[in-house]
Design a protein around this motif. Structure first.
Motif, mmCIF file in Angstrom:
data_model
loop_
_atom_site.group_PDB
_atom_site.id
_atom_site.type_symbol
_atom_site.label_atom_id
_atom_site.label_comp_id
_atom_site.label_asym_id
_atom_site.label_seq_id
_atom_site.Cartn_x
_atom_site.Cartn_y
_atom_site.Cartn_z
ATOM 1 N N GLU A 6 -5.474 -7.270 -3.366
ATOM 2 C CA GLU A 6 -4.466 -6.605 -3.479
ATOM 3 C C GLU A 6 -4.081 -5.482 -2.694
ATOM 4 O O GLU A 6 -2.908 -5.175 -2.313
ATOM 5 C CB GLU A 6 -4.446 -6.181 -5.038
ATOM 6 C CG GLU A 6 -4.471 -7.036 -6.405
ATOM 7 C CD GLU A 6 -4.847 -6.527 -7.574
ATOM 8 O OE1 GLU A 6 -4.450 -5.218 -7.719
ATOM 9 O OE2 GLU A 6 -5.364 -7.268 -8.566
ATOM 10 N N SER A 82 3.725 -6.586 -0.940
ATOM 11 C CA SER A 82 4.926 -6.472 -2.169
ATOM 12 C C SER A 82 5.286 -5.059 -2.166
ATOM 13 O O SER A 82 5.979 -4.699 -2.938
ATOM 14 C CB SER A 82 3.808 -6.806 -3.432
ATOM 15 O OG SER A 82 3.199 -5.842 -3.667
ATOM 16 N N GLU A 83 4.769 -4.065 -1.475
ATOM 17 C CA GLU A 83 5.116 -2.804 -1.394
ATOM 18 C C GLU A 83 6.226 -2.367 -0.314
ATOM 19 O O GLU A 83 6.782 -1.337 -0.047
ATOM 20 C CB GLU A 83 3.989 -1.818 -1.492
ATOM 21 C CG GLU A 83 3.148 -1.964 -2.438
ATOM 22 C CD GLU A 83 2.011 -0.898 -2.696
ATOM 23 O OE1 GLU A 83 2.152 0.341 -1.992
ATOM 24 O OE2 GLU A 83 0.574 -1.426 -3.046
#
Length: 135
Positions: A6, A82-83
């Motif tokens: 992640e 994703s950020e």
């Protein structure tokens, strides 16, 4: 640094353990030299001022000023994709040391900021900085 599926996480490091212990309790800390009183970050096995190895982690105000920031548009670690885009800021603490972190919300150069903590795992809470006085 340990990279999870992640996001990248700091690796377990005995030199930084006091920092992570304080952060888990919602306190920002820096190393303090017992011999000369110098405050410094990042951690070092000896004081950068007097070279003493007598150091401890001490809590600081968590208040500082944004000196600079950069916005990343490329994920150098897949777990951060994703950020995107995300900012990284350089904060000069009231007590003097500089820290590199992420802002929690919009910040600009010169803004007074305060540390807030994002729990990531049971052992790691990451300090981030938001404009001071915001709740």
């Amino acid at each position: 640094m340990t990279v999870s599926s992640e996001r990248p996480l700091p690796a377990a490091d005995p030199l930084m353990q006091g920092f992570w212990d304080h952060a888990r309790s919602g306190r920002l800390s820096v190393q303090e030299c017992i011999a000369c009183g110098s405050l410094h970050f990042p951690a070092s096995p000896v004081c950068p001022e007097c070279l003493s190895d007598r150091q401890r982690w001490t809590a600081v105000s968590g208040i500082g000023r944004v000196e600079s920031w950069v916005e990343f548009h490329h994920a150098y670690w897949p777990g951060l994709a994703s950020e995107l885009p995300y900012r990284v800021c350089l904060v000069k603490l009231r007590e003097g040391p500089l820290l590199i972190s992420n802002p929690a919300g919009a910040v600009e150069i010169g803004d007074e900021v305060e540390a807030v903590f994002e729990p990531i795992t049971a052992a790691i809470s990451l300090p981030k900085f938001r404009r001071a006085g915001r709740r």
